[in-house]
Design a protein around this motif. Structure first.
Motif, PDB file in Angstrom:
ATOM      1  N   THR A   1      10.932   1.974   9.003  1.00 30.61           N
ATOM      2  CA  THR A   1       9.862   1.681   8.048  1.00 30.61           C
ATOM      3  C   THR A   1       9.807   0.292   7.739  1.00 30.61           C
ATOM      4  O   THR A   1      10.731  -0.243   7.297  1.00 30.61           O
ATOM      5  N   ALA A   2       8.632   0.640   7.569  1.00 28.86           N
ATOM      6  CA  ALA A   2       8.018   0.363   6.079  1.00 28.86           C
ATOM      7  C   ALA A   2       8.828   0.020   4.770  1.00 28.86           C
ATOM      8  O   ALA A   2       8.561   1.196   4.917  1.00 28.86           O
ATOM      9  N   THR A   3       8.568  -0.753   3.787  1.00 26.38           N
ATOM     10  CA  THR A   3       9.175  -0.463   2.436  1.00 26.38           C
ATOM     11  C   THR A   3       8.487  -1.120   1.088  1.00 26.38           C
ATOM     12  O   THR A   3       8.272  -2.574   1.866  1.00 26.38           O
ATOM     13  N   ASP A   4       8.425  -0.846  -0.329  1.00 27.18           N
ATOM     14  CA  ASP A   4       8.033  -1.821  -0.795  1.00 27.18           C
ATOM     15  C   ASP A   4       9.066  -2.152  -1.402  1.00 27.18           C
ATOM     16  O   ASP A   4       9.002  -2.836  -2.690  1.00 27.18           O
ATOM     17  N   ASP A   5      11.269  -2.080  -1.244  1.00 28.54           N
ATOM     18  CA  ASP A   5      11.513  -2.268  -1.712  1.00 28.54           C
ATOM     19  C   ASP A   5      12.478  -3.508  -1.410  1.00 28.54           C
ATOM     20  O   ASP A   5      12.671  -3.855  -0.464  1.00 28.54           O
ATOM     21  N   VAL A   6      11.405  -4.807  -2.658  1.00 31.74           N
ATOM     22  CA  VAL A   6      12.316  -5.855  -2.301  1.00 31.74           C
ATOM     23  C   VAL A   6      13.693  -6.032  -1.858  1.00 31.74           C
ATOM     24  O   VAL A   6      13.938  -6.720  -1.074  1.00 31.74           O
TER      25      VAL A   6
ATOM     26  N   THR B   1       0.707  -1.099   0.024  1.00 34.90           N
ATOM     27  CA  THR B   1      -0.158  -0.033  -0.156  1.00 34.90           C
ATOM     28  C   THR B   1       0.696   1.193   0.238  1.00 34.90           C
ATOM     29  O   THR B   1       1.804   1.372   1.022  1.00 34.90           O
ATOM     30  N   PRO B   2       0.795   1.939  -1.157  1.00 32.28           N
ATOM     31  CA  PRO B   2       1.932   3.090  -0.964  1.00 32.28           C
ATOM     32  C   PRO B   2       1.747   4.431   0.178  1.00 32.28           C
ATOM     33  O   PRO B   2       2.845   4.233   0.264  1.00 32.28           O
ATOM     34  N   ASP B   3       0.272   4.166   0.873  1.00 37.96           N
ATOM     35  CA  ASP B   3       0.394   5.252   1.940  1.00 37.96           C
ATOM     36  C   ASP B   3       1.356   4.628   3.254  1.00 37.96           C
ATOM     37  O   ASP B   3       1.279   5.541   4.222  1.00 37.96           O
ATOM     38  N   LYS B   4       1.828   3.204   3.065  1.00 38.49           N
ATOM     39  CA  LYS B   4       2.021   2.857   4.601  1.00 38.49           C
ATOM     40  C   LYS B   4       3.685   3.115   3.642  1.00 38.49           C
ATOM     41  O   LYS B   4       4.852   2.754   5.293  1.00 38.49           O
ATOM     42  N   VAL B   5       4.101   2.562   2.390  1.00 39.72           N
ATOM     43  CA  VAL B   5       5.522   3.045   2.427  1.00 39.72           C
ATOM     44  C   VAL B   5       5.879   4.200   3.463  1.00 39.72           C
ATOM     45  O   VAL B   5       5.722   5.547   3.173  1.00 39.72           O
ATOM     46  N   GLY B   6       7.378   4.353   4.046  1.00 37.27           N
ATOM     47  CA  GLY B   6       8.276   5.097   5.008  1.00 37.27           C
ATOM     48  C   GLY B   6       7.789   5.238   6.466  1.00 37.27           C
ATOM     49  O   GLY B   6       8.203   5.967   7.172  1.00 37.27           O
ATOM     50  N   ARG B   7       7.096   5.188   6.394  1.00 44.15           N
ATOM     51  CA  ARG B   7       5.755   5.227   7.422  1.00 44.15           C
ATOM     52  C   ARG B   7       6.377   3.913   8.771  1.00 44.15           C
ATOM     53  O   ARG B   7       7.106   3.295   8.684  1.00 44.15           O
ATOM     54  N   ASP B   8       6.819   4.410  10.180  1.00 42.24           N
ATOM     55  CA  ASP B   8       6.981   3.604  11.423  1.00 42.24           C
ATOM     56  C   ASP B   8       6.145   2.105  11.553  1.00 42.24           C
ATOM     57  O   ASP B   8       5.024   2.875  10.944  1.00 42.24           O
ATOM     58  N   VAL B   9       6.862   1.609  11.700  1.00 44.61           N
ATOM     59  CA  VAL B   9       5.711  -0.063  12.169  1.00 44.61           C
ATOM     60  C   VAL B   9       4.812  -0.192  12.945  1.00 44.61           C
ATOM     61  O   VAL B   9       3.789  -0.113  13.023  1.00 44.61           O
ATOM     62  N   GLY B  10       5.605   1.043  13.969  1.00 44.40           N
ATOM     63  CA  GLY B  10       5.490   1.037  15.235  1.00 44.40           C
ATOM     64  C   GLY B  10       3.802   1.689  14.755  1.00 44.40           C
ATOM     65  O   GLY B  10       2.660   1.016  15.265  1.00 44.40           O
TER      66      GLY B  10
END
Length: 365
Positions: free
Chosen positions: A65-70, A44-53
């Motif tokens: 931080t959450a990432t979409d960079d596999v 989900t794009p709006d989760k990328v870069g946000r703190d996992v907590g």
């Protein structure tokens, strides 16, 4: 939020997916001495870069931080990817992601592709199987898929109990759940909430066996038999009154309960059976079987001796979370707790028959 000290030999894991299951499991990993969360993948794009907590509602920063960079997640060199991605309806995306980790030599434990619970099932398409087989060979890695049903409630539970018998005339594993608070796609898949003449996706026998029936041939294989055939049944119950659900109102005259079976036939008789009874309200379909408690998974073995087991998943921590959430967390933790055993196995496909006892190292602390 308490983050505990990790054991020196803690397994380093990347979690993919921060949906309902992933969020709950992450909250447990940060408290677990035997697992270290080193990365989290999201789509989900709006989760990328946000703190996992923050994403998981933990009330504190995890500094991760959450990432979409596999590639970045693979470069972390975790002991395993614990994959809570979307269902097999998104097979191509799941296969593309999972094979990247496997080719890099990283084991995968997943809850997504439930037909992979028994990869040799005849309905599994080759383009779902061959890429994983090749990726495991290239990366010398392993791939394990689990779930609750299909999954441990109808593979681990019945197979364990069958080992207590000298003869099994019939083994049946049943899911008996109230779907009042369930928000999944039961309208299209099961026809719940639809008029009785509507034919849902899972009422097609091949689709039902493919999506839900992988453990029938698994049990047959474990018992050393070859089935004559696999058959199905499907029944509907129409509600005489409107029923309120988490998804809205089911009007009178529409389906409010379904019952289906997947049957392994051997020597002309049903010997292995998976049964689902899913209701909107525990008073629905009153003539159909119920558990001794609500929302249970049952195993019934007619044999020598006969064995009956009923399992209920509950939260007793005062959180107010329901039985469905407890079952979802158990599903996610089965995949997580299997990581050390999967790491120790030879490369390739892993099923419940390949795993040793998984007692949950670090759960008593």
């Amino acid at each position: 939020m308490l983050i505990v000290r990790k054991d020196a030999d803690a397994k380093r894991v990347v979690v993919w997916g921060t949906g309902f299951v992933g969020r709950m499991v992450i909250a447990e990993i940060v408290k677990h001495p035997h697992f270290e969360l080193v990365g989290v993948g999201v789509i989900t794009p709006d989760k990328v870069g946000r703190d996992v907590g923050e994403i998981c509602g933990l009330g504190a920063s995890l500094g991760l931080t959450a990432t979409d960079d596999v590639d970045a997640l693979i470069d972390l060199r975790p002991d395993a990817l614990v994959h809570y991605g979307p269902t097999a309806a998104h097979a191509d995306a799941n296969i593309e992601l999972i094979t990247r980790f496997l080719r890099a030599g990283i084991d995968v434990c997943s809850t997504a592709m439930t037909p992979w619970i028994w990869p040799t099932m005849h309905l599994n398409p080759p383009n779902w199987i061959e890429p994983i087989t090749v990726a495991c060979e290239l990366g010398e890695s392993s791939c394990f898929t689990t779930g609750i049903d299909p999954g441990f409630a109808n593979d681990l539970f019945p197979l364990t109990l069958m080992g207590l018998c000298s003869e099994v005339r019939r083994v049946r594993a049943s899911e008996i759940l109230d779907y009042t608070n369930y928000e999944g796609d039961y309208h299209r898949e099961m026809g719940i909430g639809r008029p009785p003449e509507y034919r849902p996706l899972l009422q097609n026998p091949d689709v039902l066996v493919f999506a839900w029936g992988a453990t029938v041939p698994m049990i047959a294989h474990a018992a050393g038999i070859v089935l004559d055939e696999i058959t199905t049944t499907w029944d509907k119950w129409v509600t005489p009154n409107a029923r309120k659900t988490a998804k809205g109102i089911i009007e009178a005259g529409n389906v409010a309960a379904v019952r289906f079976t997947i049957n392994g036939v051997y020597r002309g008789e049903t010997r292995i059976q998976l049964e689902h009874i899913n209701r909107i309200g525990n008073d629905a379909a009153p003539d159909w079987p119920s558990g001794n408690e609500n929302d249970v998974y049952r195993v019934d073995i007619e044999g020598t001796p006969s064995v009956f087991q009923e399992t209920a998943f509950r939260f007793t921590d005062g959180s107010g979370r329901d039985a469905a959430a407890a079952g979802c967390l158990a599903t996610g933790l089965r995949a997580l707790n299997a990581v050390p055993a999967v790491n120790d196995l030879s490369p390739g496909w892993v099923t419940a028959l390949d795993l040793p006892l998984v007692p949950g190292v670090g759960t008593i602390r």
